[in-house]
Design a protein around this motif. Sequence first.
Motif, short mmCIF file in Angstrom:
data_model
loop_
_atom_site.label_atom_id
_atom_site.label_comp_id
_atom_site.label_asym_id
_atom_site.label_seq_id
_atom_site.Cartn_x
_atom_site.Cartn_y
_atom_site.Cartn_z
N LYS A 111 0.83 -1.21 0.00
CA LYS A 111 0.00 0.00 0.00
C LYS A 111 0.87 1.26 0.00
O LYS A 111 0.56 2.24 -0.67
CB LYS A 111 -0.93 0.00 1.23
N LYS A 112 1.96 1.22 0.79
CA LYS A 112 2.88 2.37 0.84
C LYS A 112 3.49 2.64 -0.54
O LYS A 112 3.62 3.78 -0.96
CB LYS A 112 4.02 2.06 1.82
N PRO A 147 6.17 5.00 -11.73
CA PRO A 147 5.77 3.59 -11.72
C PRO A 147 6.11 2.94 -10.37
O PRO A 147 7.01 3.40 -9.66
CB PRO A 147 6.63 2.96 -12.83
N THR A 148 5.38 1.88 -10.06
CA THR A 148 5.54 1.25 -8.74
C THR A 148 6.95 0.67 -8.52
O THR A 148 7.44 0.66 -7.39
CB THR A 148 4.51 0.12 -8.54
N TYR A 149 7.59 0.20 -9.58
CA TYR A 149 8.92 -0.39 -9.36
C TYR A 149 9.91 0.69 -8.92
O TYR A 149 10.80 0.44 -8.10
CB TYR A 149 9.42 -1.12 -10.63
N LYS A 150 9.69 1.92 -9.41
CA LYS A 150 10.56 3.03 -9.00
C LYS A 150 10.22 3.46 -7.57
O LYS A 150 11.10 3.82 -6.79
CB LYS A 150 10.38 4.23 -9.94
N ALA A 151 8.93 3.42 -7.24
CA ALA A 151 8.51 3.80 -5.89
C ALA A 151 9.11 2.83 -4.86
O ALA A 151 9.55 3.25 -3.78
CB ALA A 151 6.98 3.79 -5.80
N ALA A 152 9.15 1.55 -5.19
CA ALA A 152 9.71 0.56 -4.25
C ALA A 152 11.20 0.84 -4.03
O ALA A 152 11.68 0.83 -2.89
CB ALA A 152 9.52 -0.85 -4.81
#
Length: 355
Positions: free
Chosen positions: A317-318, A329-334
């Motif tokens: 969720k974070k 994109p989510t992979y960058k956010a992770a």
Amino acid sequence: MDIFSKMEEYDYEQLVFCQDKSSGLKAIIAIHDTTLGPALGGTRIYDYESEEEAVIDALRLARGMTYKNAAVGLNLGGGKAVIIGDPKKIKSEALFRAFGRFVEGLNGRYITGEDMNMTQQDAEYISCETNYIVGLETGSGNPSPMTAYGVFKGMQAAVNEVYGSDDLKGKTVAIQGLGAVGRLLADLLYETGAKLIVTSRDKTKIDKAVAELGAIAVGLDEIYGVECDVFSPCAIGAIINDKTIEQLKCKIIAGSANNQLAEPRHGDILHKKGILYVPDYIINSGGVINIIDDISGREYSKENAMKNTAKIYDACKKVFELAKKEGIPTYKAADKMAEDRIASVSKIKTIYNRK
Ligand code: NAD
């Protein structure tokens, strides 16, 4: 290869070459970053084409562990070891014990465990020489059930994000790979009332899933293009690539496989297509979370491990929140989540303490 330049590229701390002529051991231990704690990462046995390829693999995998451990809130750094050679030919008690002595020599800076081509028996031999090994049968044991549970929790978080509720009942999930993780995940999904579409290399496993879980079986290449809510890669890496990405009809990608994106740009394409990609190293971290008791020397508690693994829901969720906030994109956010945590811990002021 210019090894120091390679290490400088992502600021690796240490690369250890381990050699023992009598047992034939040739191993490389890579320690990427120990800001958050000892470097944790399993040992892979692989018949590399060259020593250079082995070094690159060890470095790449060690850095991956830094991100995985940091992003899910573990107080662990990232490391990885590779033993060079054909696993069918090189294995012996002496080889693993020799390797165990090198691990012991690092005095806890690196903690190892099982990875590709290593068995529990191999790990037992290593443990004759060092306590810096986790995941033994006498401790947390097989990580796959916890990995599957973590993927299930991450999938719930993604379904919540897209459909507004955690409920997987009636949702269609396409699972690629019915191995240790894929089959256990299929069981959890079946219990919640999800509809399953499956593929795997092993026909017996497919037949069992069809008979026991009412799954629909499709061919190996067909799985990418099936109409589904969630595509769950639980087999091999690099399956989101130029060939497959155009076929996808899912809303979410959430599975256990490592390195699902063939290249980072495939994560950008998913973002543009509006497919929610749950970063692999976060959703598949249940196996690492499972060994926390081993590291802290406590007796393994499945209940604790499940409680901690359930937090993968919050971690996902974070990631989704950060991705939305920053428009990335989510992979960058992770990656950003992991990097921010390491940076903030590394900035904690040193205060004087008389020993
Ligand atoms: P596994 O070897 O038990 O199972 C993999 C399954 O995938 C096998 O049944 C195989 O037949 C099938 N398969 C292989 N190639 C395929 C293809 N092209 N199409 C469809 N099916 C294919 O492995 P596992 O332990 O279940 O792990 C699955 C994935 O999850 C791997 O990528 C692994 O690295 C990753 N992972 C596993 C764990 C864990 O705890 N086991 C933890 C983190 C990540």
